[in-house]
Design a protein around this motif. Structure first.
Motif, PDB file in Angstrom:
ATOM      1  N   LEU A   1       0.922  -1.035   0.075  1.00  0.00           N
ATOM      2  CA  LEU A   1      -0.113   0.134  -0.102  1.00  0.00           C
ATOM      3  C   LEU A   1       0.883   1.207   0.066  1.00  0.00           C
ATOM      4  O   LEU A   1       2.007   1.234   0.485  1.00  0.00           O
ATOM      5  CB  LEU A   1      -1.053   0.050   1.180  1.00  0.00           C
ATOM      6  CG  LEU A   1      -1.898  -1.174   1.603  1.00  0.00           C
ATOM      7  CD1 LEU A   1      -2.487  -0.948   2.878  1.00  0.00           C
ATOM      8  CD2 LEU A   1      -2.710  -1.481   0.383  1.00  0.00           C
ATOM      9  N   SER A   2       0.662   2.389  -0.637  1.00  0.00           N
ATOM     10  CA  SER A   2       1.026   3.632  -0.669  1.00  0.00           C
ATOM     11  C   SER A   2       0.053   4.672  -0.297  1.00  0.00           C
ATOM     12  O   SER A   2      -1.115   4.629  -0.703  1.00  0.00           O
ATOM     13  CB  SER A   2       1.677   4.168  -1.702  1.00  0.00           C
ATOM     14  OG  SER A   2       3.050   3.127  -2.090  1.00  0.00           O
ATOM     15  N   GLY A   3       0.310   5.706   0.648  1.00  0.00           N
ATOM     16  CA  GLY A   3      -0.505   6.628   0.861  1.00  0.00           C
ATOM     17  C   GLY A   3       0.053   7.638   1.725  1.00  0.00           C
ATOM     18  O   GLY A   3       1.404   7.664   2.295  1.00  0.00           O
ATOM     19  N   TRP A   4      -0.845   8.565   2.349  1.00  0.00           N
ATOM     20  CA  TRP A   4      -0.691   9.368   3.471  1.00  0.00           C
ATOM     21  C   TRP A   4      -0.780   8.906   4.923  1.00  0.00           C
ATOM     22  O   TRP A   4      -1.663   8.269   5.029  1.00  0.00           O
ATOM     23  CB  TRP A   4      -1.113  10.642   3.285  1.00  0.00           C
ATOM     24  CG  TRP A   4      -0.911  11.351   2.051  1.00  0.00           C
ATOM     25  CD1 TRP A   4      -0.048  12.620   2.148  1.00  0.00           C
ATOM     26  CD2 TRP A   4      -1.469  11.376   0.930  1.00  0.00           C
ATOM     27  NE1 TRP A   4      -0.047  13.152   0.911  1.00  0.00           N
ATOM     28  CE2 TRP A   4      -0.839  12.529  -0.020  1.00  0.00           C
ATOM     29  CE3 TRP A   4      -2.288  10.295   0.161  1.00  0.00           C
ATOM     30  CZ2 TRP A   4      -0.816  12.396  -1.336  1.00  0.00           C
ATOM     31  CZ3 TRP A   4      -2.367  10.539  -1.162  1.00  0.00           C
ATOM     32  CH2 TRP A   4      -1.639  11.627  -2.014  1.00  0.00           C
ATOM     33  N   ALA A   5       0.248   9.247   5.770  1.00  0.00           N
ATOM     34  CA  ALA A   5       0.102   8.731   7.109  1.00  0.00           C
ATOM     35  C   ALA A   5      -0.965   9.710   7.892  1.00  0.00           C
ATOM     36  O   ALA A   5      -0.609  10.829   8.144  1.00  0.00           O
ATOM     37  CB  ALA A   5       1.128   8.994   8.065  1.00  0.00           C
ATOM     38  N   HIS A   6      -2.193   9.165   7.801  1.00  0.00           N
ATOM     39  CA  HIS A   6      -3.400  10.051   8.205  1.00  0.00           C
ATOM     40  C   HIS A   6      -3.195  10.396   9.661  1.00  0.00           C
ATOM     41  O   HIS A   6      -3.525  11.409  10.186  1.00  0.00           O
ATOM     42  CB  HIS A   6      -4.709   9.258   8.042  1.00  0.00           C
ATOM     43  CG  HIS A   6      -5.970  10.057   8.253  1.00  0.00           C
ATOM     44  ND1 HIS A   6      -6.031  11.131   7.306  1.00  0.00           N
ATOM     45  CD2 HIS A   6      -6.871   9.671   9.102  1.00  0.00           C
ATOM     46  CE1 HIS A   6      -7.451  11.693   7.797  1.00  0.00           C
ATOM     47  NE2 HIS A   6      -7.815  10.782   8.835  1.00  0.00           N
ATOM     48  N   ARG A   7      -3.124   9.249  10.606  1.00  0.00           N
ATOM     49  CA  ARG A   7      -2.941   9.334  11.965  1.00  0.00           C
ATOM     50  C   ARG A   7      -1.759   7.999  12.515  1.00  0.00           C
ATOM     51  O   ARG A   7      -2.257   7.060  12.018  1.00  0.00           O
ATOM     52  CB  ARG A   7      -4.249   9.329  12.729  1.00  0.00           C
ATOM     53  CG  ARG A   7      -4.399   9.553  14.150  1.00  0.00           C
ATOM     54  CD  ARG A   7      -5.881   9.908  14.462  1.00  0.00           C
ATOM     55  NE  ARG A   7      -6.625   8.513  14.338  1.00  0.00           N
ATOM     56  CZ  ARG A   7      -7.536   8.143  15.327  1.00  0.00           C
ATOM     57  NH1 ARG A   7      -7.577   8.996  16.292  1.00  0.00           N
ATOM     58  NH2 ARG A   7      -8.440   7.246  15.039  1.00  0.00           N
ATOM     59  N   ILE A   8      -1.243   8.633  13.488  1.00  0.00           N
ATOM     60  CA  ILE A   8      -0.142   7.606  14.229  1.00  0.00           C
ATOM     61  C   ILE A   8      -0.544   7.597  15.637  1.00  0.00           C
ATOM     62  O   ILE A   8      -0.719   8.380  16.271  1.00  0.00           O
ATOM     63  CB  ILE A   8       1.291   8.121  13.829  1.00  0.00           C
ATOM     64  CG1 ILE A   8       1.650   8.358  12.486  1.00  0.00           C
ATOM     65  CG2 ILE A   8       2.197   7.071  14.695  1.00  0.00           C
ATOM     66  CD1 ILE A   8       1.530   9.739  11.905  1.00  0.00           C
ATOM     67  N   ARG A   9      -0.695   6.243  16.152  1.00  0.00           N
ATOM     68  CA  ARG A   9      -1.160   6.036  17.486  1.00  0.00           C
ATOM     69  C   ARG A   9      -0.111   4.950  18.419  1.00  0.00           C
ATOM     70  O   ARG A   9      -0.020   4.003  17.586  1.00  0.00           O
ATOM     71  CB  ARG A   9      -2.541   5.590  17.460  1.00  0.00           C
ATOM     72  CG  ARG A   9      -3.646   6.636  17.216  1.00  0.00           C
ATOM     73  CD  ARG A   9      -5.046   5.894  16.990  1.00  0.00           C
ATOM     74  NE  ARG A   9      -4.955   5.047  15.442  1.00  0.00           N
ATOM     75  CZ  ARG A   9      -5.440   3.809  15.471  1.00  0.00           C
ATOM     76  NH1 ARG A   9      -5.713   3.289  16.470  1.00  0.00           N
ATOM     77  NH2 ARG A   9      -5.294   3.519  14.264  1.00  0.00           N
ATOM     78  N   ASP A  10       0.290   5.297  19.376  1.00  0.00           N
ATOM     79  CA  ASP A  10       1.276   4.389  20.111  1.00  0.00           C
ATOM     80  C   ASP A  10       0.208   3.765  21.247  1.00  0.00           C
ATOM     81  O   ASP A  10      -0.015   4.441  22.087  1.00  0.00           O
ATOM     82  CB  ASP A  10       2.433   5.171  20.827  1.00  0.00           C
ATOM     83  CG  ASP A  10       3.345   4.168  21.150  1.00  0.00           C
ATOM     84  OD1 ASP A  10       2.962   3.011  21.528  1.00  0.00           O
ATOM     85  OD2 ASP A  10       4.582   4.713  21.597  1.00  0.00           O
ATOM     86  N   HIS A  11       0.200   2.404  20.823  1.00  0.00           N
ATOM     87  CA  HIS A  11      -0.793   1.665  21.958  1.00  0.00           C
ATOM     88  C   HIS A  11       0.002   0.628  22.700  1.00  0.00           C
ATOM     89  O   HIS A  11       0.247  -0.494  22.307  1.00  0.00           O
ATOM     90  CB  HIS A  11      -1.895   1.028  21.307  1.00  0.00           C
ATOM     91  CG  HIS A  11      -3.097   1.957  21.147  1.00  0.00           C
ATOM     92  ND1 HIS A  11      -4.376   1.732  20.431  1.00  0.00           N
ATOM     93  CD2 HIS A  11      -3.149   3.364  21.015  1.00  0.00           C
ATOM     94  CE1 HIS A  11      -4.970   2.543  20.161  1.00  0.00           C
ATOM     95  NE2 HIS A  11      -4.587   3.791  20.530  1.00  0.00           N
ATOM     96  N   GLY A  12       0.802   1.128  23.778  1.00  0.00           N
ATOM     97  CA  GLY A  12       1.475   0.227  24.511  1.00  0.00           C
ATOM     98  C   GLY A  12       2.548  -0.461  23.968  1.00  0.00           C
ATOM     99  O   GLY A  12       2.902  -1.747  23.938  1.00  0.00           O
ATOM    100  N   GLY A  13       3.455   0.058  23.128  1.00  0.00           N
ATOM    101  CA  GLY A  13       4.370  -0.414  22.324  1.00  0.00           C
ATOM    102  C   GLY A  13       3.928  -0.880  20.592  1.00  0.00           C
ATOM    103  O   GLY A  13       4.853  -0.525  19.871  1.00  0.00           O
ATOM    104  N   LEU A  14       2.818  -1.324  20.566  1.00  0.00           N
ATOM    105  CA  LEU A  14       2.404  -1.335  19.140  1.00  0.00           C
ATOM    106  C   LEU A  14       1.989   0.032  18.530  1.00  0.00           C
ATOM    107  O   LEU A  14       1.600   0.893  19.151  1.00  0.00           O
ATOM    108  CB  LEU A  14       1.156  -2.224  19.266  1.00  0.00           C
ATOM    109  CG  LEU A  14       1.068  -3.641  19.427  1.00  0.00           C
ATOM    110  CD1 LEU A  14      -0.253  -4.329  19.320  1.00  0.00           C
ATOM    111  CD2 LEU A  14       1.890  -4.538  18.189  1.00  0.00           C
ATOM    112  N   LEU A  15       2.830   0.017  17.255  1.00  0.00           N
ATOM    113  CA  LEU A  15       2.154   1.656  16.579  1.00  0.00           C
ATOM    114  C   LEU A  15       1.482   1.273  15.546  1.00  0.00           C
ATOM    115  O   LEU A  15       1.850   0.422  14.639  1.00  0.00           O
ATOM    116  CB  LEU A  15       4.030   1.858  16.165  1.00  0.00           C
ATOM    117  CG  LEU A  15       3.971   3.178  15.422  1.00  0.00           C
ATOM    118  CD1 LEU A  15       3.657   4.295  16.856  1.00  0.00           C
ATOM    119  CD2 LEU A  15       5.186   3.504  14.934  1.00  0.00           C
ATOM    120  N   PHE A  16       0.329   2.105  15.598  1.00  0.00           N
ATOM    121  CA  PHE A  16      -0.682   1.957  14.471  1.00  0.00           C
ATOM    122  C   PHE A  16      -0.254   3.017  13.476  1.00  0.00           C
ATOM    123  O   PHE A  16      -0.287   4.424  14.097  1.00  0.00           O
ATOM    124  CB  PHE A  16      -1.992   1.878  15.167  1.00  0.00           C
ATOM    125  CG  PHE A  16      -2.351   0.683  15.964  1.00  0.00           C
ATOM    126  CD1 PHE A  16      -3.046  -0.284  15.229  1.00  0.00           C
ATOM    127  CD2 PHE A  16      -1.828   0.806  17.225  1.00  0.00           C
ATOM    128  CE1 PHE A  16      -3.421  -1.363  16.160  1.00  0.00           C
ATOM    129  CE2 PHE A  16      -2.546  -0.547  18.079  1.00  0.00           C
ATOM    130  CZ  PHE A  16      -3.005  -1.700  17.364  1.00  0.00           C
TER     131      PHE A  16
END
Length: 591
Positions: A23-38
């Motif tokens: 997939l290619s695109g824009w990073a819409h939102r970045i979330r750090d949930h206890g080590g996992l990065l979304f």
């Protein structure tokens, strides 16, 4: 594998679970949930949730990513756990476990956020319109606009119309709004004009023998901005037909508009058929020739209840001037003194002396008006208007042509404030039978009230034998939810009628020939009866997107001062360019 993507960000479903994708695109939102990065990855088509854990060799690279960076992600499609499924997203059943990623480009700190739909000042939004267009609502509006135009084109073609293009560089129009002028380098001292509308060209196309024309036409007018018209330019569905009467135009246009509104209106009911309302009835019942029929309030003439009554403010006006009338604005469920007083204060804020009213309780009318006209007249008013306890009625008095507009505003305010307007409908109507002429109080003469090139009803006989102020034209407007989408007309295709129509308005044949010589010449070589209309594309899209400003459905709009803040237009040009055009500037003195 494709260098950028195997799928779009709106494409993956549970059917893709187990696949390796890119997939290619824009990073819409970045979330750090206890080590996992979304990372919510967004492109034109949608959004996909991607996730990476700290054990990945790519994790440090992922930690650097900021909002609106453009990235490429490789990974496996996995099903989300039941408690993390997002039913609001088409891709909400799955996520991509990141195996590799590449940063394709970075982004500076954003002047306005793309995530969410916060309101931002117009100058910021338009200067960075390319960012504004990334926002979900605006992006969806522009995509919807494209689909609406495609649907209109298809429907017009299926209805037997042919799409033709008319010139953009043309001659200056002698009537209407102010033209945008374009200097000619090859013809020093002469100017082209950008067309205010393709009006003359589409009529000439009918005279040339093409039967049914349409075009998604750009129009250019150097006029002040309005909420329902973009400054500088706008688009319209331009239509013209030969060998037709007014009803033929209605029968051709109505199915196209109804179909488009049914297709893109989110299931809201659409008028079927569109009612025909005469101009005089529209003004009397609604106080406007652009009535919002979602508002059920219909005004009525109640002059006879006040003539000779004890309410001297109205009775004296009626006695002194036979043109004076009293109109009633019934207000179901508006029967409280507090609401009536608020309406009266609003009227005073609009520059009026006030707004008379009666409200009903315990089987009787209350308030100063009811007290002064007495029980019998109050009961007559109540019965005529079908009112009862808990209801109210407001009154406007004077010469109707002077107060009709205010009465229409009051009707709409009552309807909105009492929550009587049904916002889940598209109520269309045709406004017909516009007067050809009106009395110009300033010039003390008869002048055209609408389109001077329309065919008068009754043709030459009407012009020669009728009071000009009683002559109606084959002119019509189409209105939806109180917004005028277009004016149209059956055209005057006979030169002798054109001469006579202008003569009545005080224009001699030499004026007609000087200003409209090209059209007159064409009409002398066999012109068919023809007519048309031109619904505004921008306004149609605005209604279907539920917006109140054209800026929200126009890709690159100007601001209210007719400036393009993104591209810096209008701009100064070089001295060399001016010399090539043989133009010398004569700028106003700075204050």
């Amino acid at each position: 594998m494709h260098p950028y993507r195997t799928h779009t960000c709106g494409e993956l479903t549970d059917a893709n679970v187990g696949e390796t994708v890119r997939l290619s695109g824009w990073a819409h939102r970045i979330r750090d949930h206890g080590g996992l990065l979304f990372i919510d990855l967004r492109d034109h088509y949608g959004l996909t949730q991607c996730v990476i854990d700290p054990d990945s060799s790519e994790f440090s690279k992922a930690e650097d990513i900021r909002a609106e960076w453009v990235v490429r992600i490789d990974g496996r499609v996995v099903a989300r756990s039941e408690d993390t499924v997002n039913d609001k997203l088409p891709t909400g059943q799955v996520e991509v476990r990141i195996d590799a990623l590449e940063i394709l480009s970075t982004a500076k700190e954003l002047p306005l956020p793309v995530f969410g739909d916060q309101e931002y000042p117009e100058d910021i939004r338009l200067t960075y319109r390319f960012l504004d267009l990334r926002r979900e609502r605006i992006h969806a509006n522009i995509v919807k606009r494209s689909r609406i135009i495609s649907s209109i084109r298809r429907r017009m073609t299926e209805s037997g119309f042919f799409e033709f293009q008319t010139p953009i560089l043309t001659a200056s129009s002698p009537e209407g709004a102010r033209d945008f002028l374009v200097p000619s380098r090859m013809h020093p001292g002469k100017f082209y004009a950008l067309p205010q509308a393709p009006q003359q060209f589409k009529q000439l196309t009918m005279i040339a023998g093409f039967d049914r024309y349409f075009q998604i036409a750009p129009c250019f007018r150097d006029e002040d901005a309005r909420a329902d018209r973009s400054p500088g330019e706008f688009y319209q569905l331009d239509i013209e037909m030969s060998f037709v009467e007014q009803e033929d135009v209605f029968n051709a246009v109505e199915p196209v508009l109804r179909g488009v509104f049914e297709e893109f209106g989110g299931g809201k009911p659409v008028s079927n058929p569109f009612p025909r309302i005469t101009y005089s009835d529209a003004m009397r019942k609604y106080g406007t020739d652009k009535p919002d029929l979602r508002n059920p309030i219909v005004m009525e003439n109640v002059t006879h209840w006040f003539a000779g009554s004890g309410f001297k403010i109205f009775a004296s006006q009626i006695g002194n001037d036979p043109q004076v009338e009293v109109w009633a604005i019934p207000a179901k469920k508006g029967g409280s003194r507090a609401f009536c007083d608020r309406m009266n204060s609003w009227a005073q804020g609009e520059g009026q002396p006030g707004l008379g009213y009666i409200f009903f309780r315990d089987g009787e009318g209350a308030g100063p008006v009811a007290k002064n006209i007495g029980e019998e007249r109050t009961a007559g008013l109540r019965d005529q208007l079908g009112l009862g306890d808990g209801d109210a009625v407001f009154f406007v008095c004077g010469v109707p042509k002077k107060f009709a507009s205010f009465a229409g505003q009051a009707r709409q305010k009552v309807g909105v404030d009492l929550d009587m307007v049904d916002h889940d409908r598209f109520d269309f109507c045709w406004i017909i039978d516009f007067p050809m002429y009106e009395w110009d109080e300033t010039e003390k003469k008869v002048d055209f009230s609408h389109n001077p090139f329309s065919m008068p009803q009754g043709e030459m006989d009407a012009l020669e034998m009728s009071n000009p102020l009683e002559i109606l034209g084959f002119q019509y407007d189409i209105v939806c939810n109180g917004i005028e989408l277009s004016s149209g007309a059956i055209r005057n295709h006979k030169p002798e009628i054109m001469y006579k129509a202008f003569e009545i308005a005080g224009y001699g044949p030499e004026v007609v020939e000087e200003k409209f010589g090209g059209m007159l010449r064409a009409l002398q070589y066999g012109a068919p009866p023809h007519g048309g209309i031109a619904p505004g594309i921008d306004r149609i899209v605005m209604l279907l997107c539920g917006e109140e400003n054209l800026r929200e459905v126009t890709m690159y709009p100007m601001n209210q001062q007719a400036e393009d803040l993104l591209m810096g237009a209008p701009s100064e040009v070089s001295a060399q360019q001016l010399r090539e055009l043989h133009i010398r500037l004569n700028l106003p003195q700075k204050q």
